[in-house]
Write an enzyme that holds these catalytic residues in place. Sequence first.
Site, mmCIF file in Angstrom:
data_model
loop_
_atom_site.group_PDB
_atom_site.id
_atom_site.type_symbol
_atom_site.label_atom_id
_atom_site.label_comp_id
_atom_site.label_asym_id
_atom_site.label_seq_id
_atom_site.Cartn_x
_atom_site.Cartn_y
_atom_site.Cartn_z
ATOM 1 N N ARG A 41 55.418 15.915 -31.436
ATOM 2 C CA ARG A 41 54.587 15.973 -30.229
ATOM 3 C C ARG A 41 55.158 15.077 -29.138
ATOM 4 N NH1 ARG A 41 50.400 12.697 -29.746
ATOM 5 N NH2 ARG A 41 49.831 12.847 -31.950
ATOM 6 N N TYR A 93 48.207 29.475 -5.495
ATOM 7 C CA TYR A 93 48.153 30.360 -6.656
ATOM 8 C C TYR A 93 46.775 30.285 -7.313
ATOM 9 C CZ TYR A 93 48.628 31.526 -11.611
ATOM 10 O OH TYR A 93 48.417 32.015 -12.877
ATOM 11 N N ASP A 165 55.850 23.208 -6.150
ATOM 12 C CA ASP A 165 55.960 24.260 -7.150
ATOM 13 C C ASP A 165 57.119 25.156 -6.716
ATOM 14 O OD1 ASP A 165 55.737 26.561 -8.714
ATOM 15 O OD2 ASP A 165 53.558 26.424 -8.839
ATOM 16 N N LYS A 190 58.440 32.261 -15.660
ATOM 17 C CA LYS A 190 58.937 33.154 -14.621
ATOM 18 C C LYS A 190 60.475 33.163 -14.583
ATOM 19 C CE LYS A 190 54.508 33.505 -13.637
ATOM 20 N NZ LYS A 190 53.878 32.352 -14.301
#
Length: 387
Positions: A41, A93, A165, A190
């Site tokens: 983790r 977004y 972003d 993406k």
Amino acid sequence: SIHTGCPPDPVTGAVIVPISLSTTFQQKSPGKPIGTFEYARTGNPTRKSFEECVASLENGKWGLGFASGMAAITAIAHILPPGAEIISVDDLYGGTFRYFSKIAAPRGLKLKLIDFSIPSALSSSISPDTKMIWIETPTNPSLKLVDIQHVVSIAKQHNILVCVDNTFLSPYFQKPLDLGVDLVIHSVTKYLNGHSDVIMGVVVGRDEELKKQLMFTQNSMGAVPSPFDCYLALRGIRTLSLRMKCHQENALKVAQFLSQNPKVEKVCYPGLPSHPQYHLALKQMSGFGGMVTIWLRGGLTETVQFLQHLRIFALAESLGSVESLANHPASMTHASVPLQNRQQLGIHDNMVRLSVGIEDVKDLIEDLENALNHIDSSNSSDERAKL
């Protein structure tokens, strides 16, 4: 370089980074691990390779991989103090808007949305509580641009963090850190991965204190990607430059074609001289990307007719993959944005967002032309005022 973080294995000579599935790592004595890893983790060899690679592409000093783009956004929001205000683009977004306004806001985070195309909008919106400016450029789905250097110059006067972003352009076409921002975020899902088979996010920066805060937050919240997803994303990055060149070449030709079609009311693509901020695109971007947004003549009926007759463009959410996708923002990616906000931003039911893939562009244009020809203009009516 795509090779950063991916050296050949010193033992076997393997040229591809292996998938490290171990959840824990042996220690020589209590508190003294053999290598740099203790628990998966907190850190993982495959993840580390991915993070180093993306950091290099963005000209950053470090990168942190997350389980999704939204997980990365959540982590960034958690490093802000209670009562902090974020100023962001007005056509944010939908997923980011939903998190900031519905999840973070009830817990004390304040969100202020402005139109960055108005030169004085940012300076007049800053308050003592403003701790971060959150930029999408190009914005999603309207493809408006934000002058990054202008924003940074104002933010520095007030000691405000700037986060960009960079999902829509990828580091191949835009490097916000070089323009002075503090953090860059990507939905790796993406363009970076580019194959519609990974959900993942990443944050890149240069400031070591921000890295420490984000690492602590990530480790505490557990929003980490799997080793296999990191491996797949690294595989995708190896062809990033080839894909982005083709995305842009195809998108420009698609945009030019649609600009000439009488059933299309408006076309927005940063690579067209008709884009209101075309000169800004030339200034801060090395390319225009693969996203094209159009508004069809008519309303919902005509738009549905168009979308249902596409054959190569798949009607689906997401973007940035090798296959072409068509999206209806008002009912899909931006459905969480209040109706009044959508109307003000031009996200009407005749808006379609196209993620132009790397197929043969002649086939793509033929597909679009066929779908446009299936619009029954005899019954065309402007339904936007009703929506």
